[in-house]
Scaffold this motif. Sequence first.
Motif, mmCIF file in Angstrom:
data_model
loop_
_atom_site.group_PDB
_atom_site.id
_atom_site.type_symbol
_atom_site.label_atom_id
_atom_site.label_comp_id
_atom_site.label_asym_id
_atom_site.label_seq_id
_atom_site.Cartn_x
_atom_site.Cartn_y
_atom_site.Cartn_z
ATOM 1 N N ALA A 167 4.573 7.602 -6.378
ATOM 2 C CA ALA A 167 3.534 6.920 -5.612
ATOM 3 C C ALA A 167 2.197 6.949 -6.342
ATOM 4 O O ALA A 167 1.475 5.943 -6.408
ATOM 5 C CB ALA A 167 3.407 7.553 -4.229
ATOM 6 N N VAL A 185 7.880 3.770 0.193
ATOM 7 C CA VAL A 185 8.602 4.270 1.362
ATOM 8 C C VAL A 185 9.987 4.766 0.937
ATOM 9 O O VAL A 185 10.786 4.018 0.358
ATOM 10 C CB VAL A 185 8.754 3.174 2.442
ATOM 11 N N THR A 215 0.805 -1.227 0.000
ATOM 12 C CA THR A 215 0.000 0.000 0.000
ATOM 13 C C THR A 215 0.831 1.267 0.000
ATOM 14 O O THR A 215 0.282 2.363 -0.110
ATOM 15 C CB THR A 215 -0.907 0.034 1.235
ATOM 16 N N ARG A 216 2.175 1.142 0.101
ATOM 17 C CA ARG A 216 3.000 2.334 0.298
ATOM 18 C C ARG A 216 4.265 2.292 -0.534
ATOM 19 O O ARG A 216 4.822 1.233 -0.810
ATOM 20 C CB ARG A 216 3.412 2.463 1.766
ATOM 21 N N LEU A 237 -0.285 4.085 -4.954
ATOM 22 C CA LEU A 237 0.067 3.806 -3.561
ATOM 23 C C LEU A 237 0.209 5.096 -2.782
ATOM 24 O O LEU A 237 0.290 6.193 -3.336
ATOM 25 C CB LEU A 237 1.403 3.029 -3.513
ATOM 26 N N GLU A 238 0.229 4.950 -1.445
ATOM 27 C CA GLU A 238 0.489 6.086 -0.562
ATOM 28 C C GLU A 238 1.994 6.296 -0.453
ATOM 29 O O GLU A 238 2.794 5.364 -0.636
ATOM 30 C CB GLU A 238 -0.102 5.827 0.827
ATOM 31 N N LEU A 239 2.396 7.504 -0.123
ATOM 32 C CA LEU A 239 3.812 7.841 0.059
ATOM 33 C C LEU A 239 4.125 7.966 1.545
ATOM 34 O O LEU A 239 3.386 8.622 2.285
ATOM 35 C CB LEU A 239 4.155 9.154 -0.648
ATOM 36 N N GLU A 240 5.214 7.363 1.964
ATOM 37 C CA GLU A 240 5.725 7.514 3.327
ATOM 38 C C GLU A 240 7.189 7.898 3.245
ATOM 39 O O GLU A 240 8.002 7.235 2.592
ATOM 40 C CB GLU A 240 5.583 6.220 4.113
#
Length: 500
Positions: free
Chosen positions: A488, A464, A461-462, A493-496
């Motif tokens: 992302a 990173v 989901t990310r 996807l989400e960015l972390e």
Amino acid sequence: MSARLADNIRDVAVVDVGSNSVRLVTYRMEGRAIWTVYNEKVLAGLGREVAATGRLSRQGVEQAVSALRRFRAVIDGAAPHDVLVAATAAVREASDGAAFVERVKAEAGLDIRVLSGREEAHYSAYGVVAGCPEAQGLVGDLGGSSLELVRLGRDGEPGDGVTLPLGPFALGAPNDFDLTGVRARTSELLKGARRFASPEFHAVGGAWRTLALIHMVMADYPLKIVHQYELSARDVADVARFVGRQSRTSLERIQGVSRKRADVLPWAAVVLETLIESLDLKRIIFSAYGLREGLLYQALPRKERSKDPLIEGCAALGRRLGVSPELGGALAGWLAPAFKALPPVFAGEGDARLLQAACRLADIGARLHPEHRAELAFIQVLHAPIAGQGHAERAFLAAAVHARYGGASTPYPEAPTIRRLLDEASVQRAKVLGLAMRLGCDLAGRAPAPLRDSSLEFHKTRVVVTADKARADILMGEQTAKRANALAQAMGLELEVKVG
């Protein structure tokens, strides 16, 4: 010779005295990467009369000697490190071949090495491996007077081989073409070659390359690069039958077919069509590399030969056009762990080697105007004379470099080529790779060192991005954040972003 070619950069001139053409090619050798610097040929037709008279064509001899005198002058001006001169079937078989060699020595100052049929076959096979290291199956090199067939071992070494009198001149060219007679003669001579049956066939020789170009015109194929152009046996048989039924005048009207090439093309087409039938060929891969490149490849140290020509070629191009020669390797090391987590797009080790190759091209826009980098980098990569890549791989690398400089939404300069050669999954992966290269280059300021203190990971989901505490400040900045978010978003996807 091999010791001199072992140096990182060497210039080598190769003179190829063939049955139909006499050619000079000068090469720049950068390790495993082979670049053509200059290429000139004369279709002298030395072997036109060997089958009928046993002697070289008088007119061909005069044209060849004249061409070789000019080639000597060009070589003297270029002053390459090495000069290789080789002659093939016509000079080997003609009763006056030795006299021709002596005349060339006296008038042009060139020492011709007359290759045996076995040597000719093996060097042609080495040339195919130089341009396509994963090549297997059978290599066929069609010259003006002979056809060399040689089997490739899994280690890339030539194996069993044979020389057959199946060149166009040996079959009667350029006299009136008798389709039935040529087919019967070819089939008869190939009866003893059934042991070479193979699903994969690598076609070498100018006449067969012309057949590939004719197919490209007929199929409206967007990329006019013959090297590693791959067709099914049915497609090749169709174009061969088409050519075999055309008049000489009709052939000359086809784009890319010269008058002298039209003189031999129907014979070459029948030979290839009959090979397909006799040896149960399934896939035909055309090679722009042959005997000349085989001479160069065989002279390289084994360590150099073992390197990947695609990665080495991209690295050499990147060094010439970029400003940071160490960036490509560092960037590949930074990206490789993340991309291993993604499902494969290319078979085998294809994804991994394309990532390595693309990263070597990540700096090639450094000397280009910012407004045109994406377009110019795309065109250079798509059409670069770099070996070891099929057409889909070319398109993938061009699309990746385009995204590296133009982002995810900039239109491709040659969109029909991308649509023809790549499926949607490959296009998407190329964009992701390009955006990841863009992030890595900007994150590190196009310097290798900061990449060693940061990492990129893809999770379910990310995306990173992590930096060591000592390098935490490289994560700051509007442009870096923009690049990371673009990557992302392209992956859904989400960015972390975090400090390790």
